[in-house]
Enzyme design. Structure first.
Site, short mmCIF file in Angstrom:
data_model
loop_
_atom_site.label_atom_id
_atom_site.label_comp_id
_atom_site.label_asym_id
_atom_site.label_seq_id
_atom_site.Cartn_x
_atom_site.Cartn_y
_atom_site.Cartn_z
N LYS A 121 -40.35 0.66 -1.90
CA LYS A 121 -41.17 0.18 -2.34
C LYS A 121 -42.66 0.37 -1.45
O LYS A 121 -42.91 0.58 -0.11
CB LYS A 121 -41.26 -0.96 -1.87
CG LYS A 121 -42.08 -2.74 -2.09
CD LYS A 121 -40.86 -4.68 -2.05
CE LYS A 121 -42.53 -4.85 -2.11
NZ LYS A 121 -41.81 -6.81 -1.80
N ASP A 226 -41.08 -17.78 -1.08
CA ASP A 226 -41.66 -17.19 -2.28
C ASP A 226 -40.32 -16.97 -3.66
O ASP A 226 -39.89 -15.67 -3.56
CB ASP A 226 -42.51 -15.47 -2.01
CG ASP A 226 -43.14 -14.56 -3.54
OD1 ASP A 226 -43.41 -16.13 -4.38
OD2 ASP A 226 -43.62 -14.14 -3.50
P1 ADP Z 1 -43.34 -7.55 -4.44
O1 ADP Z 1 -43.55 -8.08 -3.35
O2 ADP Z 1 -44.54 -7.18 -5.44
O3 ADP Z 1 -42.98 -8.98 -5.62
P2 ADP Z 1 -40.78 -7.29 -4.53
O4 ADP Z 1 -39.75 -6.58 -3.79
O5 ADP Z 1 -40.20 -8.27 -5.92
O6 ADP Z 1 -42.34 -6.86 -5.31
O7 ADP Z 1 -40.74 -6.17 -6.24
C1 ADP Z 1 -40.79 -5.99 -7.77
C2 ADP Z 1 -39.98 -5.93 -9.00
O8 ADP Z 1 -39.18 -4.30 -8.44
C3 ADP Z 1 -38.84 -7.04 -8.36
O9 ADP Z 1 -38.86 -8.08 -9.68
C4 ADP Z 1 -37.66 -6.11 -8.95
O10 ADP Z 1 -37.59 -5.82 -10.06
C5 ADP Z 1 -38.56 -4.71 -8.53
N1 ADP Z 1 -37.37 -4.20 -6.92
C6 ADP Z 1 -37.51 -4.79 -5.45
N2 ADP Z 1 -36.81 -4.01 -4.95
C7 ADP Z 1 -36.04 -3.35 -5.82
C8 ADP Z 1 -34.36 -3.38 -5.66
N3 ADP Z 1 -34.47 -2.66 -4.12
N4 ADP Z 1 -34.01 -3.15 -5.81
C9 ADP Z 1 -34.29 -3.04 -7.62
N5 ADP Z 1 -35.12 -3.78 -8.15
C10 ADP Z 1 -36.71 -4.38 -6.99
MG MG Z 2 -41.68 -9.99 -5.60
#
Ligand code: ADP
Ligand code: MG
Length: 393
Positions: A121, A226
């Site tokens: 991320k 959130d």
């Molecule tokens: P933001 O803070 O920008 O909302 P998120 O952490 O919610 O970011 O991640 C955005 C999207 O990425 C999630 O909705 C999911 O689909 C995907 N995602 C995030 N972390 C993971 C993970 N560890 N494994 C698989 N998909 C992930």
């Molecule tokens: Mg998110």
């Protein structure tokens, strides 16, 4: 977000040395004077200007000559520094397809030597609210010079620290693997965001599990802030994993009750609408003081026994300080409140829009380790708050 890591293979030791020099310069300068970059990088045989030109060509830097000849990092430049560090640490060896575009992050698959796929991320605080960052400079203790770098790094550090602590307390969260700059590496969650799920075998059980997690967060002194169908992943066995932690706050926060109720409300509303679950309590009068929780499904914030100090004790141990928490909270709170009105501000930063289209490559085409230049000699600087500015080794 274009993350063409092909370029990474062709960057030399000097390229990374100069890129790091710009990052260091950004601790005190919004635009780092070329002269200063040259001094920090102190390349043995000179040639900083040639390297700067190369980095600019690959969009790792932005050139600004409005006041003086200077440069600053782009997101891509910052991404490369973090990725290079992680690769040098042996955390992963290849970057793959994009998994998600969050509100303030981009998520990619990365692969380890043994083939294990993890999630990376990259935090992009300030992407949807650059103006908000600018207007909040005072809050940021005059760190105007590296607003988005600083905030994105804090968000990553916070997310990593929370994920680790939550995992240790048995919460269903991804395994926190590593963190550098604005980048968090975690285990890949099998499954989908709940928002994509149209049918469940046992919606009532899933609902209870999810509400149970919000309550358990509160018992541990935390509120997610959130907590909704976008940040809850569910697999084929209907097992839940919670993600996305940069906005979490303590139950001692002045708006704790409101944040808690809002998290609960999101879940109630979603399950009611999507899965037709009926509840003893409607979501309309949740803020009313006359809600009798004994007769409703609604968890009552004030009657949850809470362990305070989770944030302070466990997170401070991870390097995420109270000051960090204060800084990021002031920024994110603006975002949370803004989100409530659901009007995302457009960015006004040109390298953001330029990076917004997706350029997804297959894992195989992006093997990094064999092709990268011999590793950088270790070069470390310190951020104002003492965090090491690592470039690799
Ligand atoms: P933001 O803070 O920008 O909302 P998120 O952490 O919610 O970011 O991640 C955005 C999207 O990425 C999630 O909705 C999911 O689909 C995907 N995602 C995030 N972390 C993971 C993970 N560890 N494994 C698989 N998909 C992930
Ligand atoms: Mg998110």
């Amino acid at each position: 977000m274009k993350l063409n890591v092909d370029v990474l293979r062709y960057l030399s030791k000097d390229d990374f040395r100069v890129l790091t020099a710009v990052e260091m310069g950004m601790r005190n300068h919004e635009i780092v004077p070329a002269e200063l970059i040259d001094r920090i990088a102190s390349l043995k045989h000179g040639g900083t200007y040639k390297v700067l030109k190369n980095l600019l060509r690959h969009k790792l830097l932005h050139h600004d000559s409005s006041k003086y000849d200077g440069f600053r990092l782009t997101y891509l430049g910052y991404d490369f520094l973090a990725i290079k560090t992680m690769v040098n640490r042996g955390v992963f060896t290849a970057v793959g397809r994009q998994l998600g575009v969050g509100k303030e992050s981009d998520i990619f698959e990365v692969q380890q030597e043994d083939g294990t796929v993890l999630a990376m991320k990259l935090h992009r605080l300030g992407r949807t609210s650059f103006r908000a960052v600018k207007s909040k400079r005072d809050y940021l203790r005059h760190r105007s010079s590296y607003n988005w770098l600083y905030l994105s790094r804090l968000a990553a550090l916070k997310e990593f620290a929370f994920m680790k602590a939550l995992e240790e307390h048995g919460f269903p969260v991804p395994n926190a693997v590593d963190c550098n700059r604005h980048c968090v590496i975690m285990s890949l969650v099998q499954g989908y965001p709940l928002v994509q799920v149209k049918q469940l075998q046992n919606p009532a059980t899933v609902f209870e599990n999810i509400i149970g997690i919000v309550v358990r967060f509160a018992e541990h002194g935390l509120i997610h802030c959130d907590f909704n169908e976008f940040n809850i992943m569910i697999d084929d066995d209907e097992k839940i994993t919670v993600i996305d932690f940069p906005q979490m706050v303590s139950v001692s926060h002045r708006n704790a009750q409101m944040y808690f109720d809002r998290d609960v409300e999101c879940i109630f509303k979603f399950f009611k609408k999507r899965f037709n679950l009926s509840f003893q309590e409607t979501t309309n009068d949740i803020y009313g003081s006359d809600v009798d929780t004994d007769e409703t499904d609604w968890p009552c914030f004030s009657s949850i026994p809470k362990t305070a100090g989770f944030l302070d004790k466990e997170l401070a141990a991870s390097g995420f300080t109270r000051n960090d928490q204060d800084d990021i909270e002031k920024f994110i709170e603006g975002g949370i409140e803004k989100d409530a009105n659901s009007e995302d501000e457009e960015t006004d930063d040109e390298d953001v829009s330029e990076l917004n289209d997706t350029n997804v490559k297959s894992l195989n085409s992006l093997r990094l380790v064999e092709q990268v230049e011999p590793s950088l000699s270790k070069q470390e600087g310190e951020y104002e708050d003492g965090q090491k500015c690592e470039t690799g080794d």
